[in-house]
Design a protein around this motif. Structure first.
Motif: not given
Length: 686
Positions: A25, A163, A183, A328-329, A376
């Motif tokens: 990422a 992303y 995000a 993650k995001y 992230i």
């Protein structure tokens, strides 16, 4: 950031780290006489004058000290020394391919075990300086410093990262950046920077090239500086270690192709020189766990002050470890399907409060015209990474409660959530199934119809890694459940006890201990069915099953299992569990050799030295030593240094049609697990 003896492919999971896919990422009392004379940092160490004298040395503690001296003896090759500080290797042997692809790489896991070794030494001897020294080494070499992460001040917590969808296999890479996906907001950054007066992250990167074998040097400058930060896994769940392209954590374009190695991973219109690091939360949580043990043991000796400064640093690490609790995001947790459809998180609704497979951070190099930085979390959580004991320490133990406004509160939630997670994943037989994800396939895809959920996250029997399946190795069962057993022994938590009441009989039924050092512990597992959707109460999961399909003599796993059984026995009074735990300890004693405890293992998986490493058509570059990186490259062709290894002829003969080679390996983590297993018996039973 791997597997058992009898299943070579699954061995790749032995370290349990593989945070890979991951950081893609990117935005654009005196000792016995034998110990007293030991070389290598283990001279006689009297207890501190103001401390209570440690208890008399017992038989098992003597076994610990023997193993300790072997590990610390420089002649045995477990460490490399830099300016008086020690860095542990992944293994004594150099030719070994697991999650690290070379024995003289090292991991954050190894550093956390180094701490455990020295904390246990402190409990037995009353000397705590080696424990503090181990943390200092960790801070110097595997926690990136200011020069290693220079542009964090440019990080915007309202826009954490661009992303990039993940793909199943390396053939799906490079993966294009997608600016159309929004995000969520990062709720930790401002709190952490105001608490600690810095924008830097205080966490370990998962992988170091201790001897600079690859030649990348400091920040990819090609110097002889060692250790060097490197990374490997970056290209999807099917990317095994045999298919990786090792690259520097600082991308200066001095190696690889015109864009360094970046365009093997991400597809962008242009590329910037940058740094990026990936954290393996299992290792950081273990470091916190060990700091809690050190504080407890030093306090019992009346010497808590000896470790107070280091314990405070562990609390700080735990504060930053909260990044592993987030998607993650930073998307909202639960029923998240479609990268554009999943709502960006606000506040803490993007927190699943579990230990995910990784968190990562990066940014532009200092000389960038337009500095930037990204962070992230991790959408997928594996059962083997959970550490409710660390969560307990960070939420309930005053000296380990983080300084931030909400850190201890978050860890209290996490402790409950982790125990629920393990209850949800417990099979009908007792083994703990894989995990869950908030981002199916790494791209917020549609999960299989009928997928059960945990707080809206989807069940995944092999979260993150598929070659080999991430929950195939029994070692992951032991690593996680040992912490549950220690929590049970420490607090009497009924949830932990209930999990163990089911898990322990299953593990014992599949373990044998014979005479003269003979033993067999589970190795590979196969899973079928699925758990029931979590409602807050364990259901029994009559449709979720596990089968032990192979056994082996992995000394690290045996040691971890022994500790688990002994903690459970101490808490529950189970005599059979104690007897088997002691039997495993005696079996380990019978397998001592000149430098540790080890058994031979056949490495049939070494046929994969010839595996092709996917390189896209038209891409061409070089490793730092000049090995070409181009279509048709193989694992060994981009690691030509292996042909100079003294053990290479065994592998070469195998590749030419001979028998699979047999090695006797001394992995650092397993040798420390053996040492600490001896000490646990005396701690619990006197």
């Amino acid at each position: 950031m791997r597997s058992p003896l009898s299943a070579p492919a699954a061995r790749l999971l032995r370290t349990g780290l593989l945070p890979g896919a991951l950081a893609v990422a990117l935005v654009a009392t005196a000792l016995p006489a034998a110990a007293a004379a030991a070389p290598g940092g283990a001279p006689p160490r009297p207890a501190a004058a103001d401390a209570e004298p440690p208890p008399a040395i017992s038989a098992y503690d003597d076994a610990f000290l023997e193993q300790y001296e072997k590990i610390k003896d420089p002649a045995n090759g477990y460490f490399r020394e830099f300016d008086g500080m020690l860095v542990p290797y992944h293994a004594v042997e150099t030719l070994i391919v697991e999650a690290p692809d070379h024995g003289h790489a090292t991991t954050s896991e190894a550093f956390s075990y180094y701490l455990w070794l020295e904390a246990t030494y402190g409990r037995i001897t009353g000397e705590w300086q080696p424990f503090n020294d181990a943390w200092a080494s960790m801070e110097a070499f595997i926690i990136p410093g200011t020069a290693d992460q220079p542009t964090n001040a440019s990080y915007n917590p309202d826009s954490p990262a661009t992303y990039i969808p993940e793909h199943d296999s390396p053939e799906g890479y490079p993966s294009a950046l997608d600016n159309s996906v929004t995000a969520g907001e990062d709720p930790l950054a401002d709190e952490l920077s105001s608490t600690y007066g810095t924008d830097e992250i205080y966490g370990m990167h998962w992988l170091l090239d201790v001897d600079n074998t690859y030649g990348y040097g400091f920040c990819g400058d090609g110097s002889d500086d060692a250790p060097a930060y490197i990374n490997t896994f970056q290209r999807g769940s099917q990317e095994s270690v045999w298919e990786t392209v090792p690259h520097p954590s600082c991308e200066t374009f001095d190696h690889g192709g015109p864009n360094g190695f970046l365009d093997l991973f991400t597809d962008d219109a242009s590329y910037s020189q940058q740094w990026r690091y990936t954290n393996a939360p299992d290792a950081d949580a273990r470091a916190v766990q060990v700091a809690y043990l050190a504080h407890t043991w030093a306090s019992e000796q009346g010497n808590a002050a000896a470790v107070a400064e280091t314990v405070a640093k562990a609390a700080k690490m735990g504060d930053y470890l909260r990044y592993a609790m987030y998607d993650k995001y930073f998307k909202e947790i639960g029923d998240c399907v479609g990268a554009n459809s999943c709502a960006p998180g606000t506040g803490k609704n993007s927190a699943h409060y579990l230990m995910s497979w990784y968190y990562a951070w990066g940014g532009a190099l200092q000389n960038a015209q337009y500095p930037w930085a990204w962070r992230i979390g991790g959408s997928s959580s594996h059962q083997g990474y959970q550490n409710p004991l660390a969560a307990y320490a960070l939420s309930e133990v005053d000296v380990l409660r983080p300084e931030s406004a909400t850190g201890a509160e978050d860890w209290a939630v996490s402790m409950d959530r982790q125990l629920e997670f393990l209850q949800w994943l417990q099979s009908a037989e007792g083994g703990i199934a894989g995990g869950a994800t908030n981002s199916w396939g790494g791209d917020y895809g549609e999960p299989p119809a009928g997928s059960p959920t945990f707080y809206g996250m989807y069940y995944d029997w092999q979260p993150v890694w598929h070659d080999p399946p991430s929950n195939r190795w029994f070692g992951f069962q032991v690593w996680g459940i040992e912490r549950v057993a220690q929590l049970y022994q420490t607090t009497g938590d009924e949830r932990a006890g209930a999990i163990l009441d089911k898990w322990v009989p299953w593990a014992m039924a599949n373990t044998t201990v014979g005479a003269d050092g003979a033993f067999a512990v589970p190795s590979d597992l196969e899973w079928s069915g699925q758990p029931d959707t979590w409602t807050g109460t364990p259901s029994g999961n009559t449709g979720l099953h596990v089968e032990v399909v192979s056994h082996g003599q992995d000394v690290g796993v045996a040691a971890g299992l022994a500790k688990t059984l002994l903690y459970y026995a101490a808490a529950s009074g189970d005599a059979e569990a104690r007897a088997m735990g002691e039997g495993l300890l005696d079996a380990l004693l019978a397998n001592r050799d000149a430098i540790g405890v080890a058994t031979p293992e056949v490495r049939a998986d070494y046929e994969r030295f010839g595996d092709e490493v996917y390189i896209p058509q038209g891409w061409s570059g070089q490793m730092a030593n000049g090995d070409p990186v181009e279509p048709g490259a193989t694992f060994s062709s981009i690691r030509s240094f292996y042909q100079d290894d003294p053990d290479w002829p065994q592998v070469e003969a195998y590749l030419n049609g001979g028998e699979a080679p047999t090695f006797t390996y001394h992995r650092f983590w397993s040798q420390v697990d053996v040492a600490t297993a001896f000490a646990v018996h005396d701690e619990l039973f006197g």
